[in-house]
Design a protein around this motif. Structure first.
Motif, PDB file in Angstrom:
ATOM      1  N   GLN A 285       0.852  -1.190   0.000  1.00  0.00           N
ATOM      2  CA  GLN A 285       0.000   0.000   0.000  1.00  0.00           C
ATOM      3  C   GLN A 285       0.891   1.243   0.000  1.00  0.00           C
ATOM      4  O   GLN A 285       1.869   1.298   0.738  1.00  0.00           O
ATOM      5  CB  GLN A 285      -0.909  -0.007   1.237  1.00  0.00           C
ATOM      6  CG  GLN A 285      -1.901   1.119   1.283  1.00  0.00           C
ATOM      7  CD  GLN A 285      -2.975   0.989   0.214  1.00  0.00           C
ATOM      8  OE1 GLN A 285      -3.264  -0.090  -0.279  1.00  0.00           O
ATOM      9  NE2 GLN A 285      -3.568   2.110  -0.149  1.00  0.00           N
TER      10      GLN A 285
ATOM     11  N   CYS B  61      -2.534   0.799 -11.127  1.00  0.00           N
ATOM     12  CA  CYS B  61      -3.901   0.362 -10.844  1.00  0.00           C
ATOM     13  C   CYS B  61      -4.249  -0.753 -11.828  1.00  0.00           C
ATOM     14  O   CYS B  61      -4.069  -0.601 -13.036  1.00  0.00           O
ATOM     15  CB  CYS B  61      -4.862   1.531 -11.006  1.00  0.00           C
ATOM     16  SG  CYS B  61      -6.606   1.070 -10.913  1.00  0.00           S
TER      17      CYS B  61
ATOM     18  N   ARG C 287      -7.057  -1.673 -12.779  1.00  0.00           N
ATOM     19  CA  ARG C 287      -8.212  -1.305 -13.619  1.00  0.00           C
ATOM     20  C   ARG C 287      -7.857  -0.304 -14.710  1.00  0.00           C
ATOM     21  O   ARG C 287      -8.398  -0.358 -15.800  1.00  0.00           O
ATOM     22  CB  ARG C 287      -9.323  -0.741 -12.745  1.00  0.00           C
ATOM     23  CG  ARG C 287      -9.862  -1.747 -11.762  1.00  0.00           C
ATOM     24  CD  ARG C 287     -10.910  -1.126 -10.880  1.00  0.00           C
ATOM     25  NE  ARG C 287     -11.306  -2.049  -9.821  1.00  0.00           N
ATOM     26  CZ  ARG C 287     -12.035  -1.696  -8.794  1.00  0.00           C
ATOM     27  NH1 ARG C 287     -12.458  -0.457  -8.664  1.00  0.00           N
ATOM     28  NH2 ARG C 287     -12.345  -2.584  -7.881  1.00  0.00           N
TER      29      ARG C 287
ATOM     30  N   ARG D  56      -1.151   3.853  -9.183  1.00  0.00           N
ATOM     31  CA  ARG D  56      -2.141   3.438  -8.202  1.00  0.00           C
ATOM     32  C   ARG D  56      -2.388   4.497  -7.129  1.00  0.00           C
ATOM     33  O   ARG D  56      -3.499   4.625  -6.636  1.00  0.00           O
ATOM     34  CB  ARG D  56      -1.729   2.118  -7.548  1.00  0.00           C
ATOM     35  CG  ARG D  56      -2.800   1.583  -6.638  1.00  0.00           C
ATOM     36  CD  ARG D  56      -2.547   0.124  -6.295  1.00  0.00           C
ATOM     37  NE  ARG D  56      -3.600  -0.338  -5.429  1.00  0.00           N
ATOM     38  CZ  ARG D  56      -3.458  -0.539  -4.123  1.00  0.00           C
ATOM     39  NH1 ARG D  56      -2.284  -0.343  -3.553  1.00  0.00           N
ATOM     40  NH2 ARG D  56      -4.469  -0.941  -3.408  1.00  0.00           N
TER      41      ARG D  56
ATOM     42  N   HIS E 212      -9.376   4.392  -6.246  1.00  0.00           N
ATOM     43  CA  HIS E 212     -10.042   3.189  -5.753  1.00  0.00           C
ATOM     44  C   HIS E 212      -9.677   2.990  -4.286  1.00  0.00           C
ATOM     45  O   HIS E 212      -8.521   3.132  -3.901  1.00  0.00           O
ATOM     46  CB  HIS E 212      -9.645   1.957  -6.580  1.00  0.00           C
ATOM     47  CG  HIS E 212     -10.019   2.082  -8.011  1.00  0.00           C
ATOM     48  ND1 HIS E 212      -9.091   2.067  -9.026  1.00  0.00           N
ATOM     49  CD2 HIS E 212     -11.226   2.244  -8.597  1.00  0.00           C
ATOM     50  CE1 HIS E 212      -9.715   2.203 -10.182  1.00  0.00           C
ATOM     51  NE2 HIS E 212     -10.998   2.319  -9.958  1.00  0.00           N
ATOM     52  N   THR E 213     -10.667   2.647  -3.480  1.00  0.00           N
ATOM     53  CA  THR E 213     -10.436   2.562  -2.034  1.00  0.00           C
ATOM     54  C   THR E 213     -10.082   1.163  -1.550  1.00  0.00           C
ATOM     55  O   THR E 213      -9.635   0.999  -0.430  1.00  0.00           O
ATOM     56  CB  THR E 213     -11.678   3.054  -1.269  1.00  0.00           C
ATOM     57  OG1 THR E 213     -12.809   2.285  -1.692  1.00  0.00           O
ATOM     58  CG2 THR E 213     -11.928   4.530  -1.540  1.00  0.00           C
ATOM     59  N   SER E 214     -10.266   0.165  -2.376  1.00  0.00           N
ATOM     60  CA  SER E 214      -9.957  -1.201  -1.936  1.00  0.00           C
ATOM     61  C   SER E 214      -8.598  -1.631  -2.477  1.00  0.00           C
ATOM     62  O   SER E 214      -7.997  -0.974  -3.324  1.00  0.00           O
ATOM     63  CB  SER E 214     -11.030  -2.176  -2.420  1.00  0.00           C
ATOM     64  OG  SER E 214     -10.895  -2.400  -3.799  1.00  0.00           O
ATOM     65  N   ASN E 215      -8.135  -2.746  -2.004  1.00  0.00           N
ATOM     66  CA  ASN E 215      -6.879  -3.323  -2.468  1.00  0.00           C
ATOM     67  C   ASN E 215      -7.081  -4.126  -3.759  1.00  0.00           C
ATOM     68  O   ASN E 215      -6.134  -4.679  -4.298  1.00  0.00           O
ATOM     69  CB  ASN E 215      -6.281  -4.211  -1.365  1.00  0.00           C
ATOM     70  CG  ASN E 215      -4.785  -4.354  -1.508  1.00  0.00           C
ATOM     71  OD1 ASN E 215      -4.115  -3.476  -2.022  1.00  0.00           O
ATOM     72  ND2 ASN E 215      -4.275  -5.476  -1.049  1.00  0.00           N
ATOM     73  N   ALA E 216      -8.317  -4.173  -4.275  1.00  0.00           N
ATOM     74  CA  ALA E 216      -8.643  -4.977  -5.456  1.00  0.00           C
ATOM     75  C   ALA E 216      -7.928  -4.485  -6.715  1.00  0.00           C
ATOM     76  O   ALA E 216      -7.793  -5.231  -7.673  1.00  0.00           O
ATOM     77  CB  ALA E 216     -10.146  -4.993  -5.697  1.00  0.00           C
ATOM     78  N   CYS E 217      -7.475  -3.244  -6.724  1.00  0.00           N
ATOM     79  CA  CYS E 217      -6.815  -2.721  -7.926  1.00  0.00           C
ATOM     80  C   CYS E 217      -5.303  -2.832  -7.839  1.00  0.00           C
ATOM     81  O   CYS E 217      -4.595  -2.297  -8.687  1.00  0.00           O
ATOM     82  CB  CYS E 217      -7.243  -1.291  -8.203  1.00  0.00           C
ATOM     83  SG  CYS E 217      -6.598  -0.087  -7.031  1.00  0.00           S
ATOM     84  N   ASN E 218      -4.788  -3.532  -6.851  1.00  0.00           N
ATOM     85  CA  ASN E 218      -3.343  -3.676  -6.705  1.00  0.00           C
ATOM     86  C   ASN E 218      -2.786  -4.591  -7.797  1.00  0.00           C
ATOM     87  O   ASN E 218      -3.477  -5.470  -8.289  1.00  0.00           O
ATOM     88  CB  ASN E 218      -2.993  -4.237  -5.326  1.00  0.00           C
ATOM     89  CG  ASN E 218      -1.569  -3.933  -4.916  1.00  0.00           C
ATOM     90  OD1 ASN E 218      -0.797  -3.365  -5.670  1.00  0.00           O
ATOM     91  ND2 ASN E 218      -1.220  -4.323  -3.707  1.00  0.00           N
TER      92      ASN E 218
END
Length: 116
Positions: free
Chosen positions: A25, A32, A34, A39, A44-50
């Protein structure tokens, strides 16, 4: 065509993760998943775009693959032309990499600025 850059596989220069590991982080190098953009600024607020560190600077492998390199002299390896990469390519979230846009018909099916 110029020789290809031969950068060595390394740990991430910012968060120091090893290749094939998710960036930490706040890593300044991470992209990102996406959008392909940095990044830290994606929103984006979640770790899903890592994304995972590949061992090479983001976009460098695509520059080599597409011939987007800058020949800086016979004694120095060519450099990846990341500016042209972002001008000629789009991020593909499914492939997690930059891909060339469709060829421009007015230029005989070739990208006018691509080194081939």
């Amino acid at each position: 065509m110029a020789a290809e850059p031969t950068s060595k596989i390394t740990n991430c220069p910012d968060c120091h993760v090893t290749p094939d590991t998710l960036h930490h982080q706040g890593c300044d190098v991470a992209r990102c998943a996406r959008t392909g953009l940095q990044r830290l600024g994606c929103g984006h607020t979640s770790n899903a775009c890592n994304t995972r560190w590949t061992g090479r600077w983001p976009g460098e492998a695509e520059c080599v693959e597409y011939g987007l390199v800058i020949d800086v002299g016979s004694d120095t390896e060519p450099l990846p032309d990341l500016n042209r990469l972002y001008a000629l390519c789009d991020w593909d979230p499914n492939q997690q990499r930059m891909v060339l846009r469709a060829p421009i018909a007015d230029h005989g099916g070739e990208h006018p600025e691509r080194n081939t």
